[in-house]
Scaffold this motif. Structure first.
Motif, PDB file in Angstrom:
ATOM      1  N   SER A 153      -1.677 -24.952  28.019  1.00 35.77           N
ATOM      2  CA  SER A 153      -1.587 -24.560  26.657  1.00 35.77           C
ATOM      3  C   SER A 153      -1.719 -23.215  26.454  1.00 35.77           C
ATOM      4  O   SER A 153      -2.728 -22.560  27.141  1.00 35.77           O
ATOM      5  N   ASP A 154      -1.056 -22.411  25.939  1.00 39.22           N
ATOM      6  CA  ASP A 154      -1.182 -20.986  25.512  1.00 39.22           C
ATOM      7  C   ASP A 154      -2.024 -20.697  24.278  1.00 39.22           C
ATOM      8  O   ASP A 154      -1.923 -20.552  23.203  1.00 39.22           O
ATOM      9  N   PHE A 155      -3.477 -20.456  24.565  1.00 43.46           N
ATOM     10  CA  PHE A 155      -4.543 -20.334  23.691  1.00 43.46           C
ATOM     11  C   PHE A 155      -4.230 -19.019  22.919  1.00 43.46           C
ATOM     12  O   PHE A 155      -4.944 -18.773  21.814  1.00 43.46           O
ATOM     13  N   ILE A 156      -3.605 -17.983  23.499  1.00 44.60           N
ATOM     14  CA  ILE A 156      -3.421 -16.754  23.031  1.00 44.60           C
ATOM     15  C   ILE A 156      -2.476 -16.868  21.764  1.00 44.60           C
ATOM     16  O   ILE A 156      -2.442 -16.048  20.466  1.00 44.60           O
ATOM     17  N   ASN A 157      -1.307 -17.574  21.749  1.00 48.11           N
ATOM     18  CA  ASN A 157      -0.443 -17.808  20.826  1.00 48.11           C
ATOM     19  C   ASN A 157      -0.637 -19.278  19.969  1.00 48.11           C
ATOM     20  O   ASN A 157       0.591 -19.690  19.532  1.00 48.11           O
ATOM     21  N   LEU A 158      -1.554 -19.733  20.050  1.00 51.81           N
ATOM     22  CA  LEU A 158      -1.883 -21.091  19.426  1.00 51.81           C
ATOM     23  C   LEU A 158      -1.684 -21.211  17.956  1.00 51.81           C
ATOM     24  O   LEU A 158      -2.306 -20.567  17.229  1.00 51.81           O
ATOM     25  N   ARG A 159      -0.603 -21.903  17.501  1.00 53.12           N
ATOM     26  CA  ARG A 159      -0.176 -22.157  16.156  1.00 53.12           C
ATOM     27  C   ARG A 159      -0.361 -23.532  15.714  1.00 53.12           C
ATOM     28  O   ARG A 159      -0.996 -23.887  14.807  1.00 53.12           O
ATOM     29  N   ASP A 160       0.324 -24.259  16.260  1.00 49.78           N
ATOM     30  CA  ASP A 160       0.571 -25.819  15.984  1.00 49.78           C
ATOM     31  C   ASP A 160       0.043 -26.759  17.065  1.00 49.78           C
ATOM     32  O   ASP A 160       0.191 -26.527  18.323  1.00 49.78           O
ATOM     33  N   VAL A 161      -0.785 -27.600  16.406  1.00 51.64           N
ATOM     34  CA  VAL A 161      -1.524 -28.544  17.223  1.00 51.64           C
ATOM     35  C   VAL A 161      -1.469 -29.860  16.726  1.00 51.64           C
ATOM     36  O   VAL A 161      -1.091 -30.244  15.546  1.00 51.64           O
ATOM     37  N   CYS A 162      -1.705 -31.016  17.382  1.00 45.98           N
ATOM     38  CA  CYS A 162      -2.061 -32.141  16.708  1.00 45.98           C
ATOM     39  C   CYS A 162      -3.615 -32.883  17.248  1.00 45.98           C
ATOM     40  O   CYS A 162      -3.834 -32.854  18.188  1.00 45.98           O
ATOM     41  N   VAL A 163      -4.024 -33.486  16.355  1.00 45.54           N
ATOM     42  CA  VAL A 163      -5.132 -34.337  16.394  1.00 45.54           C
ATOM     43  C   VAL A 163      -4.838 -35.618  16.801  1.00 45.54           C
ATOM     44  O   VAL A 163      -4.054 -36.472  16.193  1.00 45.54           O
ATOM     45  N   ILE A 164      -5.409 -36.194  17.906  1.00 49.35           N
ATOM     46  CA  ILE A 164      -5.104 -37.623  18.391  1.00 49.35           C
ATOM     47  C   ILE A 164      -6.041 -38.666  17.945  1.00 49.35           C
ATOM     48  O   ILE A 164      -7.222 -38.610  17.957  1.00 49.35           O
ATOM     49  N   ASP A 165      -5.567 -39.482  17.178  1.00 46.19           N
ATOM     50  CA  ASP A 165      -6.293 -40.635  16.617  1.00 46.19           C
ATOM     51  C   ASP A 165      -6.426 -41.596  17.625  1.00 46.19           C
ATOM     52  O   ASP A 165      -5.385 -42.427  18.060  1.00 46.19           O
ATOM     53  N   ASN A 166      -7.671 -41.539  18.195  1.00 46.21           N
ATOM     54  CA  ASN A 166      -7.951 -42.321  19.170  1.00 46.21           C
ATOM     55  C   ASN A 166      -8.687 -43.808  19.111  1.00 46.21           C
ATOM     56  O   ASN A 166      -9.279 -44.323  19.764  1.00 46.21           O
TER      57      ASN A 166
END
Length: 189
Positions: A153-166
């Motif tokens: 994961s590129d934390f420097i350029n982090l823009r789009d993520v998804c939350v995992i419904d567990n």
């Protein structure tokens, strides 16, 4: 890159609103919250792999503890295809590198092996990429290996993520526990 392992989960897409990298205990804020079904202890990923775990939620925002948090982030992980387990730890500094602790001394692995989530917790399913092994060193206590991992994961350029419904994973764990309890009852009769 499509993360196959997440295809059976409900995912909540989110944008990163703020992201710190320079502290020892970094946090990420995302633009989804309780109103979107996001809850504490849900895993967060991006297109390349693991990002972190939801820590606090409001109606429309959430705070995530990323891998890059010295005090609070410890993610159970495994060396892909080799069956060795440890936990991911970051010690500050370089946001592209973290460490896998507690890999047994008899373990066999090589540079370039993938490290992924183990599935040993209800937060992340097994097989989610964390990064590639760069090198190995003896742990400070000398009884295990510490792997140096280049994070996917590129934390420097982090823009789009998804939350995992567990919720699915929680249900699975409760079912396994219920089955274990039932077997214990039968054995003890």
């Amino acid at each position: 890159q499509e993360l196959e392992v997440l295809s059976r989960f409900r995912l909540v897409p989110a944008k990163v609103v703020s992201n710190s990298l320079e502290k020892t205990d970094n946090f990420i804020t995302i633009d989804k919250g309780r109103a979107d079904g996001v809850e504490k202890d849900m895993g967060v990923a991006c297109g390349n792999g693991v990002v972190g775990v939801v820590y606090l939620t409001s109606d429309h925002y959430s705070v995530v503890i990323p891998v890059l948090n010295v005090t609070s982030s410890r993610i159970s992980c495994a060396i892909r295809g080799r069956g060795y387990f440890g936990y991911l730890q970051w010690y500050g500094g370089d946001p592209t590198v973290a460490y896998v602790e507690d890999i047994p001394r008899h373990a066999r692995f090589k540079k370039g092996d993938w490290v992924e989530t183990s599935g040993y917790s209800a937060i992340f399913p097994a097989g989610l990429p964390i990064g590639k092994m760069r090198s190995a060193e003896k742990s400070p206590d000398g009884v295990s290996y510490r792997l140096v991992v280049e994070l996917s994961s590129d934390f420097i350029n982090l823009r789009d993520v998804c939350v995992i419904d567990n919720h699915h994973t929680h249900d699975q764990l409760h079912l396994l526990q219920a089955a274990k309890d039932s077997l214990d009852l039968i054995k003890n009769q």
